[in-house]
Write a protein that holds these residues in place. Structure first.
Motif, mmCIF file in Angstrom:
data_model
loop_
_atom_site.group_PDB
_atom_site.id
_atom_site.type_symbol
_atom_site.label_atom_id
_atom_site.label_comp_id
_atom_site.label_asym_id
_atom_site.label_seq_id
_atom_site.Cartn_x
_atom_site.Cartn_y
_atom_site.Cartn_z
ATOM 1 N N UNK A 196 -8.003 -46.028 34.523
ATOM 2 C CA UNK A 196 -7.189 -45.859 33.320
ATOM 3 C C UNK A 196 -6.026 -44.956 33.716
ATOM 4 N N UNK A 197 -4.843 -45.503 33.778
ATOM 5 C CA UNK A 197 -3.686 -44.769 34.309
ATOM 6 C C UNK A 197 -2.649 -44.546 33.220
ATOM 7 N N UNK A 203 4.807 -38.737 35.178
ATOM 8 C CA UNK A 203 4.773 -38.065 36.473
ATOM 9 C C UNK A 203 3.504 -38.391 37.254
ATOM 10 N N UNK A 204 2.356 -38.364 36.587
ATOM 11 C CA UNK A 204 1.092 -38.638 37.291
ATOM 12 C C UNK A 204 1.090 -40.064 37.825
ATOM 13 N N UNK A 229 -6.870 -41.807 26.674
ATOM 14 C CA UNK A 229 -7.356 -41.962 28.049
ATOM 15 C C UNK A 229 -8.774 -41.417 28.178
ATOM 16 N N UNK A 230 -9.002 -40.224 27.626
ATOM 17 C CA UNK A 230 -10.333 -39.622 27.712
ATOM 18 C C UNK A 230 -11.357 -40.411 26.903
ATOM 19 N N UNK A 240 -10.490 -42.106 34.601
ATOM 20 C CA UNK A 240 -9.208 -41.499 34.234
ATOM 21 C C UNK A 240 -8.767 -40.553 35.336
ATOM 22 N N UNK A 241 -7.483 -40.491 35.592
ATOM 23 C CA UNK A 241 -6.915 -39.551 36.550
ATOM 24 C C UNK A 241 -6.181 -38.476 35.758
#
Length: 299
Positions: A196-197, A203-204, A229-230, A240-241
């Motif tokens: 999940x980006x 930026x990430x 995302x969470x 998730x990153x």
């Protein structure tokens, strides 16, 4: 026949140019979007030239708009700064206007701002969550005292920057997910592990794209919200990153765990930015010093 400049309309124009949309500028100015659009249209009629290209998600300046912004933007910025300084001398309250990328509003600023305000009761914060590009635009336009971005963002020559801290981007996932054991053991994202980006432009995501150019990952979802995302990670939709600060705070509160990664190895610096042709106001400088002093202990 000559006309005297409409200074209010010029101020409105500079605000729209800084924010990039009529809706964001109207929100900042405390006026309706139709009224703001009408004022800009009236200014364009007086000048006999269009100032913005309409169409698309964000407005873009015409050559005339670029010229107007470049020639008078700095002068109006100095007027705004002088006005703020005079008001601060006659008021018991000083404003501290901060803009930050969204992720830092989920763990960094909420941890540090309250403790700073306890020592500075005269300061009133004005906080704005934006994308990296928008934070840079606000700092360049002198709309904020300080902006917080990542060093993956290309900064302009007219901005000063100060590194605050370095952090790891970690994998965040549900402990019962099918990929949980593999991640904990290898600390590597396999090419078939669903990710999940954040959307392109964040930026990430830029950091991730560069790190995995030779061995792309399986991007299952693209999201522009930390909360969503969470929640998707909680539902075991993917990995998730996230910054480690989010992982040990918000994510842990949802029962999620995290693993530091060997691949892709993602690190970045959080930096404060402001216009390099002016000094930080005293309370802005004090807040940055507070961040640099207190965050290492919290992280």
């Amino acid at each position: 026949m000559s006309f005297a400049p409409n200074y209010r309309a010029i101020h409105l124009f500079l605000t729209v140019a800084s924010e990039g949309t009529f809706s964001a500028a109207a929100d900042r100015l405390g006026m309706s979007q139709p009224s703001l659009s009408q004022q800009i249209a009236k200014l364009e009629k007086e000048l006999g030239q269009l100032l913005f290209h309409r169409g698309g998600r964000r407005l873009s300046l015409t050559p005339t708009g670029q010229t107007l912004k470049q020639t008078i933007g700095a002068a109006f910025g100095r007027i705004d700064q002088a006005w703020s300084e005079v008001r601060s001398q006659t008021s018991a309250v000083d404003s501290l206007v901060l803009a930050s990328v969204h992720t830092l509003f989920t763990y960094f600023l909420p941890e540090l701002l309250p403790s700073y305000l306890e020592t500075a009761p005269h300061v009133r914060p004005d906080l704005r969550a934006r994308s990296s590009a928008d934070v840079v635009a606000l700092a360049r336009g002198r709309t904020v005292d300080v902006g917080f971005v990542y060093d993956t963002q290309n900064l302009h020559d007219d901005l000063a920057s100060e590194m605050l801290f370095r952090e790891d981007i970690v994998a965040v996932f549900h402990p019962s997910a099918p990929w949980a054991d593999q991640l904990r053991q290898t600390k590597r994202l396999a090419t078939n592990t669903p990710v999940i980006a954040f959307q392109n432009g964040y930026a990430i995501r830029s950091l991730l794209n560069r790190a995995t150019r030779e061995n792309p990952l399986h991007i299952r979802a693209e999201v522009d919200s930390v909360n969503l995302t969470l929640r998707l990670a909680e539902a075991q939709y993917g990995v998730a990153l996230m910054p480690k600060g989010v992982a040990v705070g918000r994510a842990a509160g949802l029962g999620l765990i995290h693993a530091e990664l060997e691949y892709p190895r993602l690190k970045r610096h959080v930096v404060a930015i402001w216009r390099n042709d002016e000094q930080l106001r005293p309370h802005a400088r004090d807040f940055l010093d507070h961040c640099k002093r207190e965050w290492p202990a919290k992280s």
